[in-house]
Design a protein around this motif. Structure first.
Motif, mmCIF file in Angstrom:
data_model
loop_
_atom_site.group_PDB
_atom_site.id
_atom_site.type_symbol
_atom_site.label_atom_id
_atom_site.label_comp_id
_atom_site.label_asym_id
_atom_site.label_seq_id
_atom_site.Cartn_x
_atom_site.Cartn_y
_atom_site.Cartn_z
ATOM 1 N N ARG A 111 -14.081 -20.233 23.352
ATOM 2 C CA ARG A 111 -13.222 -19.528 24.302
ATOM 3 C C ARG A 111 -11.824 -19.324 23.743
ATOM 4 O O ARG A 111 -11.227 -18.246 23.894
ATOM 5 N N LEU A 112 -11.282 -20.349 23.100
ATOM 6 C CA LEU A 112 -9.949 -20.230 22.512
ATOM 7 C C LEU A 112 -9.915 -19.124 21.460
ATOM 8 O O LEU A 112 -8.937 -18.363 21.386
ATOM 9 N N TRP A 113 -10.975 -19.027 20.661
ATOM 10 C CA TRP A 113 -11.024 -17.970 19.650
ATOM 11 C C TRP A 113 -11.125 -16.599 20.310
ATOM 12 O O TRP A 113 -10.434 -15.650 19.908
ATOM 13 N N LEU A 114 -11.991 -16.473 21.328
ATOM 14 C CA LEU A 114 -12.150 -15.204 22.036
ATOM 15 C C LEU A 114 -10.834 -14.753 22.651
ATOM 16 O O LEU A 114 -10.447 -13.583 22.535
ATOM 17 N N TRP A 115 -10.134 -15.658 23.295
ATOM 18 C CA TRP A 115 -8.881 -15.311 23.957
ATOM 19 C C TRP A 115 -7.809 -14.924 22.946
ATOM 20 O O TRP A 115 -7.067 -13.961 23.162
ATOM 21 N N ASN A 116 -7.734 -15.670 21.861
ATOM 22 C CA ASN A 116 -6.736 -15.375 20.829
ATOM 23 C C ASN A 116 -6.995 -14.010 20.188
ATOM 24 O O ASN A 116 -6.074 -13.203 19.999
ATOM 25 N N GLU A 117 -8.272 -13.735 19.879
ATOM 26 C CA GLU A 117 -8.631 -12.458 19.267
ATOM 27 C C GLU A 117 -8.402 -11.304 20.238
ATOM 28 O O GLU A 117 -7.927 -10.227 19.846
ATOM 29 N N ALA A 118 -8.733 -11.522 21.507
ATOM 30 C CA ALA A 118 -8.542 -10.472 22.514
ATOM 31 C C ALA A 118 -7.066 -10.113 22.662
ATOM 32 O O ALA A 118 -6.708 -8.932 22.737
ATOM 33 N N ILE A 119 -6.207 -11.119 22.682
ATOM 34 C CA ILE A 119 -4.769 -10.874 22.810
ATOM 35 C C ILE A 119 -4.248 -10.074 21.624
ATOM 36 O O ILE A 119 -3.424 -9.159 21.784
ATOM 37 N N GLU A 120 -4.737 -10.393 20.421
ATOM 38 C CA GLU A 120 -4.317 -9.660 19.239
ATOM 39 C C GLU A 120 -4.716 -8.189 19.323
ATOM 40 O O GLU A 120 -3.951 -7.292 18.947
ATOM 41 N N GLN A 121 -5.926 -7.926 19.845
ATOM 42 C CA GLN A 121 -6.391 -6.540 19.966
ATOM 43 C C GLN A 121 -5.686 -5.799 21.094
ATOM 44 O O GLN A 121 -5.407 -4.600 20.992
ATOM 45 N N ILE A 122 -5.406 -6.515 22.183
ATOM 46 C CA ILE A 122 -4.749 -5.890 23.338
ATOM 47 C C ILE A 122 -3.370 -5.352 22.965
ATOM 48 O O ILE A 122 -2.894 -4.368 23.554
ATOM 49 N N LYS A 123 -2.727 -5.949 21.976
ATOM 50 C CA LYS A 123 -1.407 -5.503 21.536
ATOM 51 C C LYS A 123 -1.417 -4.055 21.063
ATOM 52 O O LYS A 123 -0.377 -3.396 21.035
ATOM 53 N N GLN A 124 -2.605 -3.543 20.719
ATOM 54 C CA GLN A 124 -2.717 -2.151 20.280
ATOM 55 C C GLN A 124 -2.566 -1.176 21.448
ATOM 56 O O GLN A 124 -2.121 -0.052 21.264
ATOM 57 N N SER A 125 -2.963 -1.604 22.663
ATOM 58 C CA SER A 125 -2.860 -0.744 23.846
ATOM 59 C C SER A 125 -2.670 -1.608 25.082
ATOM 60 O O SER A 125 -3.571 -1.745 25.917
ATOM 61 N N PRO A 126 -1.505 -2.212 25.220
ATOM 62 C CA PRO A 126 -1.295 -3.175 26.301
ATOM 63 C C PRO A 126 -1.166 -2.559 27.697
ATOM 64 O O PRO A 126 -1.499 -3.209 28.686
ATOM 65 N N LEU A 127 -0.696 -1.337 27.790
ATOM 66 C CA LEU A 127 -0.406 -0.756 29.097
ATOM 67 C C LEU A 127 -1.653 -0.338 29.863
ATOM 68 O O LEU A 127 -1.824 -0.695 31.039
ATOM 69 N N ILE A 128 -2.549 0.420 29.221
ATOM 70 C CA ILE A 128 -3.730 0.934 29.931
ATOM 71 C C ILE A 128 -5.044 0.416 29.345
ATOM 72 O O ILE A 128 -6.121 0.787 29.806
ATOM 73 N N GLY A 129 -4.977 -0.446 28.336
ATOM 74 C CA GLY A 129 -6.186 -1.017 27.771
ATOM 75 C C GLY A 129 -7.010 -0.003 26.991
ATOM 76 O O GLY A 129 -6.508 1.053 26.580
ATOM 77 N N PHE A 130 -8.288 -0.293 26.824
ATOM 78 C CA PHE A 130 -9.167 0.547 26.017
ATOM 79 C C PHE A 130 -10.247 1.247 26.842
ATOM 80 O O PHE A 130 -11.109 1.927 26.285
ATOM 81 N N GLY A 131 -10.220 1.076 28.155
ATOM 82 C CA GLY A 131 -11.206 1.727 29.007
ATOM 83 C C GLY A 131 -12.265 0.759 29.526
ATOM 84 O O GLY A 131 -12.549 -0.269 28.899
ATOM 85 N N ILE A 132 -12.851 1.104 30.665
ATOM 86 C CA ILE A 132 -13.860 0.239 31.285
ATOM 87 C C ILE A 132 -15.054 0.059 30.358
ATOM 88 O O ILE A 132 -15.610 1.021 29.842
#
Length: 246
Positions: free
Chosen positions: A107-128
């Motif tokens: 879980r810690l790895w998933l959360w850390n990796e997700a946060i790193e990717q979210i930085k690419q599009s933090p406002l509206i995300g990547f879509g449902i």
């Protein structure tokens, strides 16, 4: 949820069998070995104790859950191979791809990796639904661009196929800050109205649900959606319906 209603139900038949039903439900918590359930379970027991001003005279059924809590903690601290034991061990991303890897490390790895990717599009995300495909693609690209060990590479590729095991982070990944803000607003609004209407059962059960969302994607599962949309709605409108009858 069943534990709460069993302890608070005043039906004569339920009162007769309450200790046995409680024992069965607590045994299920122990056998499932859900760490989040144990934490919520302990929190609920403390809430009942404090609410009754540390008096057990009129709440003898609380002896059973407290006994189970003590038993679970004792067994978990003494046995190596059980999921509860992970709560008493330090876990980190460094354990990924090793024999020490466990659910907490994943879980810690998933959360850390997700946060790193979210930085690419933090406002509206990547879509449902984007996390189902984009997440693992980004992880695969990372393994090509970095000098990672074979064991670690295989491990993160396998883990990247999972959901984020955090509903709030999942919403942030898919819908960005905008989507998460709306979701959190409605959660707070529901809790506010529950407190305002003194609908304690709804508030407690809803807090259960929102707590589990920190470690599970309940809204990505049929059972979770059913509980959220039907059971919680029934609890929310229960007091309102009773007042209308009066």
């Amino acid at each position: 949820t069943a534990i709460h209603f069993n302890l608070t139900n005043q039906n004569k038949l339920m009162l007769k069998y309450k200790p046995y039903i409680s024992s069965l439900l607590f045994l299920m918590v122990f056998l499932l070995q859900s760490k989040t359930a144990l934490v919520v379970f302990i929190g609920y027991a403390l809430f009942i104790v404090i609410a009754n001003k540390f008096s057990f005279r009129n709440n003898k059924e609380m002896y059973i859950p407290l006994a189970f809590i003590i038993l679970i903690i004792a067994l978990s601290s003494s046995l190596n191979k059980n999921r509860f034991n992970e709560l008493f061990k330090s876990s980190g991303i460094a354990e990924i791809g090793t024999f020490q890897e466990n659910g907490i490390a994943q879980r810690l790895w998933l959360w850390n990796e997700a946060i790193e990717q979210i930085k690419q599009s933090p406002l509206i995300g990547f879509g449902i639904g984007a996390q189902n495909k984009k997440f693992k693609w980004e992880v695969e690209k990372k393994t090509l661009n970095n000098n990672l060990s074979l064991a670690y590479t295989k491990a993160i590729k396998r883990i990247s196929l999972l959901n984020l095991h955090n509903q709030y982070l999942q919403i942030l990944y898919d819908l960005g800050i905008v989507g998460l803000s709306l979701f959190v607003f409605f959660v707070i609004q529901a809790l506010f109205l529950g407190f305002k209407n003194k609908n304690i059962s709804f508030v407690i059960v809803f807090l259960y649900f929102t707590t589990f969302l920190w470690t599970e994607n309940l809204l990505d599962r049929q059972a979770g959606v059913y509980f959220y949309s039907v059971i919680l709605s029934l609890l929310y409108f229960e007091d309102w319906a009773l007042n209308c009858k009066k």
